[in-house]
Motif scaffolding. Structure first.
Motif, short mmCIF file in Angstrom:
data_model
loop_
_atom_site.label_atom_id
_atom_site.label_comp_id
_atom_site.label_asym_id
_atom_site.label_seq_id
_atom_site.Cartn_x
_atom_site.Cartn_y
_atom_site.Cartn_z
N THR A 93 0.87 -1.17 0.00
CA THR A 93 0.00 0.00 0.00
C THR A 93 0.90 1.22 0.00
OG1 THR A 93 -1.87 1.06 1.11
CG2 THR A 93 -0.15 0.17 2.53
N GLY A 94 0.34 2.36 -0.26
CA GLY A 94 1.18 3.55 -0.31
C GLY A 94 0.37 4.81 -0.36
N ALA A 95 1.08 5.93 -0.30
CA ALA A 95 0.40 7.22 -0.32
C ALA A 95 1.41 8.32 -0.68
CB ALA A 95 -0.24 7.53 1.03
N HIS A 96 0.85 9.42 -1.13
CA HIS A 96 1.65 10.61 -1.45
C HIS A 96 1.84 11.45 -0.19
CE1 HIS A 96 1.22 10.15 -5.87
NE2 HIS A 96 0.05 9.62 -5.55
N GLY A 97 2.90 12.23 -0.20
CA GLY A 97 3.13 13.10 0.94
C GLY A 97 4.11 14.20 0.62
N THR A 98 4.59 14.82 1.67
CA THR A 98 5.51 15.95 1.55
C THR A 98 6.66 15.76 2.53
OG1 THR A 98 3.67 17.41 1.00
CG2 THR A 98 5.74 18.45 1.65
N PHE A 99 7.87 15.97 2.04
CA PHE A 99 9.05 15.96 2.89
C PHE A 99 9.49 17.39 3.14
CE2 PHE A 99 13.79 16.21 2.76
CZ PHE A 99 13.99 15.86 4.09
N THR A 100 9.72 17.74 4.40
CA THR A 100 10.16 19.09 4.78
C THR A 100 11.47 18.99 5.54
OG1 THR A 100 7.84 19.80 4.97
CG2 THR A 100 9.52 21.21 5.97
N VAL A 101 12.47 19.72 5.09
CA VAL A 101 13.76 19.76 5.78
C VAL A 101 13.62 20.57 7.06
CG1 VAL A 101 16.19 20.46 5.65
CG2 VAL A 101 15.02 19.56 3.61
N THR A 102 14.06 20.01 8.18
CA THR A 102 13.96 20.70 9.46
C THR A 102 15.34 21.01 10.08
OG1 THR A 102 13.77 18.58 10.62
CG2 THR A 102 11.72 19.69 10.00
N HIS A 103 16.39 20.38 9.57
CA HIS A 103 17.72 20.58 10.14
C HIS A 103 18.74 20.78 9.02
CE1 HIS A 103 15.59 18.86 13.57
NE2 HIS A 103 16.60 19.24 14.35
N ASP A 104 19.75 21.56 9.32
CA ASP A 104 20.82 21.84 8.36
C ASP A 104 21.80 20.67 8.34
OD1 ASP A 104 22.81 22.81 6.76
OD2 ASP A 104 23.28 24.56 7.99
#
Length: 526
Positions: A93-104
């Motif tokens: 199974t699967g899904a779409h999403g968003t990756f957000t950078v939080t650390h340098d």
């Protein structure tokens, strides 16, 4: 009056759907979102179908005619609507999403997808069974695949990992054998614990993976609760051309809840799609699951002097030695619109890494770089990257041409060879790879006698409490009771006695207790 009733009914339904089972209500939700008159039904060429209820035939009792093009198209399409399932990780199974950078993390890698805090990148996650084929109940014990795609400005970056940080083989020559041993006996066509455990005792490097597979982590109440690991060792390169080694991890932000074996067996019979249903409903209800994307980093010196082989995929880098460094957060926030074209057609590959991330000398990674795209060419066709779920967001400029199902521009009128004098695509200097120095004798070296038991011993004695150890022994016994006595004795001698005499005795007692109870479940249910 009738219009008023319809509007009231629709409003009541919207309220109901908002609080109901989105899986069961999927078609009704689609209908509410598509209130225009139904589109006319056509064939694949856009030609309207003359009928959806009757074939073209001679009279009432006569034969159908070969000229009924629409009927034969429908039949031929139906005959071919299945593609070969994946040999492993077949059901997912699967899904779409968003990756957000939080650390340098730019001190370690120049990868553009990770170069700025706050940067957002589309992503897709596929979670799958490993040994179980299509139709395998969700809740049965099976370590899961955890594959992630980032649609970056430099192309698709895939981390094709698993729920468990290690795998069961050290040399890729055993990949097929290790998978087959966990699948069906070719004579009986049943799952066979004797086959599985005979391979384990023959290749003791699989001990840690086996223990983790039979531990609590493989039976969660929700797929949202599991962690993921990239398993392989990768090389990072920063803007100064400095090299580091790393392991990638996805740590669930949802609290883990254990599903008991009794509940897992009950759901396997009553609701075999329970975990997939739960994930779909959570996303549809905006209860979006999140994972912390993190990595372990080692300098070249730290990696090469580590107490275990840093390239050995049957071992992991202990977190007390190399703590997790957070990178960002992945949130799944959109269910697929069509499972076949997205979940089943996505072609995740360990060969897909972007500039700033490179392959190490990891044997398993090197073999996967070939085997995954090769399997995808077989399953989906040579132009599988033209399928929408596999198309990168940036422009593709390649010298490759033609092949079955080539549906893009196919290079247009540009040259299909390099070098050329006609402004064909050229190499991006930022994509250069760092040189690697290797030396050694070319030989076939069997690594089966390497250190196979120190990490399993740490897992038993340090990572598990007494209750977890007993549950692990009970889970092992549920399988070993179905193994022939001769192989069972080999398992005791070659695996558990070498890990820990005390735990070996716990397993023996658990097997004796299990043997005293008649079998109530078929092998597939354990």
């Amino acid at each position: 009056m009738n219009l008023c009733c319809i509007l009231i009914s629709s409003w009541i339904f919207i309220i109901k759907v908002g609080k109901g089972d989105h899986v069961s209500d999927q078609h009704l939700e689609w209908k509410l979102a598509h209130t225009a008159p139904p589109e006319r039904c056509t064939d694949s060429n856009g030609i309207p179908y003359p009928s959806l209820t009757a074939t073209l035939s001679v009279g009432t009792d006569g034969p159908p005619l070969f000229q009924d093009r629409s009927f034969y198209e429908r039949t031929a399409s139906f005959n071919r609507e299945r593609i070969p399932e994946r040999v492993v990780h077949a059901q997912g199974t699967g899904a779409h999403g968003t990756f957000t950078v939080t650390h340098d993390v730019t001190q370690w890698t120049k990868a553009k997808v990770l170069n700025q805090v706050g940067k957002r990148t589309p992503a897709f996650i596929r979670i799958s069974t490993t040994s179980g084929e299509v139709g395998f109940p969700d809740t049965l014990r099976d370590p899961r695949g955890f594959g992630v795609r980032f649609y970056t400005e430099d192309g698709n970056w895939d981390i094709v990992g698993n729920q468990i940080e290690v795998i069961n083989i050290r040399d890729p020559i055993f990949f097929a054998a290790g998978a087959r041993a966990r699948k069906r006996n070719p004579a009986t066509h049943l799952f066979d614990q004797t086959m599985a455990w005979d391979f384990i005792q023959s290749r003791p490097e699989s001990a840690l993976h086996t223990l983790k597979t039979l531990s609590d982590i493989v039976t969660p109440e929700s797929l949202r609760m599991i962690n993921g690991s990239g398993v392989n060792t990768f090389k990072l390169v920063n803007n100064k051309d400095e090299i580091f080694y790393c392991k990638f991890h996805f740590i669930s932000q949802q609290k883990f809840e254990l599903m008991t074996p009794q509940r897992a067996a009950q759901l396997a019979g009553n609701d075999p799609i329970y975990l997939r249903r739960e994930l779909y409903n959570a996303i549809a209800s905006t209860n979006y699951p999140r994972w912390t994307f993190a990595m372990q980093v080692a300098t070249v010196s730290q990696a090469e002097n580590y107490r275990w082989d840093y390239l050995d995929n049957t071992k992991h880098w202990r977190f007390e030695d190399f703590p997790l460094i957070p990178i960002g957060v992945i949130e799944l926030n959109r269910n697929p619109s069509n499972v076949f074209t997205e979940v089943e057609s996505i072609a995740l590959s360990p060969a897909n890494f972007v500039p700033g991330i490179e392959a190490s000398a990891d044997r398993i990674l090197e073999s996967r770089i070939f085997t995954y795209p090769d399997a995808q060419r077989y399953r989906l066709g040579v132009n599988f990257n033209m399928i929408p779920i596999n198309k990168p967001l940036n422009k593709v400029a390649t010298y490759e041409r033609d092949g079955a199902m080539c549906v893009g521009l196919n290079g247009g009128g540009g040259p299909n060879y390099f070098p050329n004098s006609f402004n064909g695509p050229e190499v991006d200097p930022t994509a250069k790879q760092m040189p690697s120095r290797m030396s050694g004798d070319v030989a076939r070296i069997d690594t089966g006698d390497a250190d196979n038991f120190s990490q399993p011993r740490l897992f038993i004695e340090k990572d598990l409490n007494e209750d977890a150890r007993q549950r692990l022994a009970t889970n092992i016994a549920a399988q070993l009771k179905r193994v022939t006595p001769a192989v069972r004795e080999l398992v005791y001698r070659n695996i558990f006695d070498n890990i820990s005499r005390q735990f070996g005795e716990m397993v023996r007692r658990s097997v004796s207790a299990a043997l005293a109870v008649p079998n109530t479940l078929p092998p597939e249910r354990e």
